[in-house]
Design an enzyme around this catalytic site. Structure first.
Site, PDB file in Angstrom:
ATOM      1  N   SER A 125     -25.672  -3.516 -15.610  1.00  0.00           N
ATOM      2  CA  SER A 125     -26.007  -2.087 -15.746  1.00  0.00           C
ATOM      3  C   SER A 125     -25.190  -1.356 -17.083  1.00  0.00           C
ATOM      4  CB  SER A 125     -25.417  -1.104 -14.481  1.00  0.00           C
ATOM      5  OG  SER A 125     -25.970  -1.397 -13.428  1.00  0.00           O
ATOM      6  N   LYS A 177     -30.475  25.273  -9.661  1.00  0.00           N
ATOM      7  CA  LYS A 177     -29.006  25.218 -10.071  1.00  0.00           C
ATOM      8  C   LYS A 177     -28.364  24.663  -9.257  1.00  0.00           C
ATOM      9  CE  LYS A 177     -25.522  26.079 -12.585  1.00  0.00           C
ATOM     10  NZ  LYS A 177     -25.248  25.615 -13.959  1.00  0.00           N
TER      11      LYS A 177
END
Length: 322
Positions: A125, A177
């Protein structure tokens, strides 16, 4: 009476002499400690070393936006006596932003001197992003390499809170949000927004593999589906360049970049701004002797183990049955 005065004078002289030798002893000990600390710091890259050498920087554990590590790479780039850099990578990855920053720092070193990566047990990764910053990647036959992908995870504790009688309230300026959050089921709009962010980061990661490893088409799709590969598989898939260890990397540097094989390999360690250089070296050495990774103390004391965004990290899935 005269005898008593003489005894007092002698005692005072003796005290002055003892005080002088005590002060001298303390100063000598302090200077010796400072000199040994400076010598140790020079050998580990905390202070500039003398003589041509090959620099070595270790990247281990969970990767974050690690400014001290980036500064260590900058010291390697600026050190004229450092003729090459060996990266020792043993990491499952970490934050995407931190991995990108390390990749950029490694590329800046590679603009001035050859860089070769040696993958230990794991280079997956985000750690593989860092490895791709080098000119040559060496891995052991049983190393785990790859895991090209991006992930974001969160826990859903809504039902748990409901069971214990806790209700969560919030006021926010817009529907997306701080969404999704663990206190309510994610909306489809929130999932779509996250998929867009992850998709963009994944596209960047994939293009990096395509550009740096020169892999195209179907083969690119095969190596960017999130799997890890052994070193042997990674060599066949062109994710790494060679099987071996640090000695293999040193031989490659001499053969391909004319870096003398007999040069000393000198460690460059991040300055964590916690202790004076020689004490930092001593504490790090104690940790290494009891088997802790090089990053154990910084992560414990500076809070650098926190996540700073999307993560590109590999770990095996764990199924719990009951």
């Amino acid at each position: 009476m005269t005898l008593e005065v003489d005894l007092i004078v002698d005692r005072r002289r003796l005290r002055r002499k003892l005080s002088f030798w005590r002060v001298l002893g303390v100063l000598t000990t302090a200077l010796a400690v400072i000199a040994l600390g400076a010598l140790a710091a020079g050998r580990t890259g905390l202070l500039p070393g003398t003589g041509n050498h090959v620099a070595r920087v270790a990247i281990s554990g969970f990767m974050t936006y690690d400014r001290p590590l980036i500064r260590a790479l900058e010291r390697v780039a600026d050190a004229e006596s450092a003729k090459a850099l060996i990266l020792q990578i043993d990491s499952p990855g970490g934050s995407v932003a931190g991995s990108e920053a390390l990749f950029a720092a490694i590329r800046r070193v590679a603009e001035k001197k050859p860089v070769v990566t040696v993958v230990g047990a794991l280079g997956a990764s985000g750690a593989y992003i860092a490895a791709m910053g080098s000119d040559h990647i060496v891995a052991a036959e049983t190393s785990l390499v790859g895991s090209v992908g991006v992930i974001v995870q969160w826990a859903d504790v809504e039902q748990l809170l409901r069971n214990i009688g806790v209700r969560f309230h919030e006021v926010k300026t817009s529907p997306l949000k701080a969404s999704p959050n663990p206190f309510e089921p994610p909306t489809e709009e929130a999932r779509a927004a996250l998929r867009a962010v992850i998709g963009d980061s994944y596209a960047w990661f994939t293009s990096l593999v395509q550009t740096r490893r020169r892999i195209e088409g179907e083969q690119l799709r095969n190596v960017t589906d999130g799997r890890v590969f052994t070193g042997r598989q990674a060599l066949e898939l062109r994710l790494v360049d060679q099987l071996g260890d640090e000695r293999t990397a040193v031989t490659w540097l001499e053969r391909e970049r004319r870096v003398p094989e007999k040069l000393e390999i000198r460690d460059y360690r991040p300055r964590r701004d916690r202790l004076p250089g020689f004490l930092d070296v001593a504490v790090a050495s104690i940790g290494e002797r009891i088997g802790l990774p090089a990053s154990w103390l910084p992560q414990l004391t500076s809070g650098e183990a926190r996540l700073d965004g999307l993560v590109s990290v590999w770990h095996p899935a764990m199924n719990v049955e009951r």
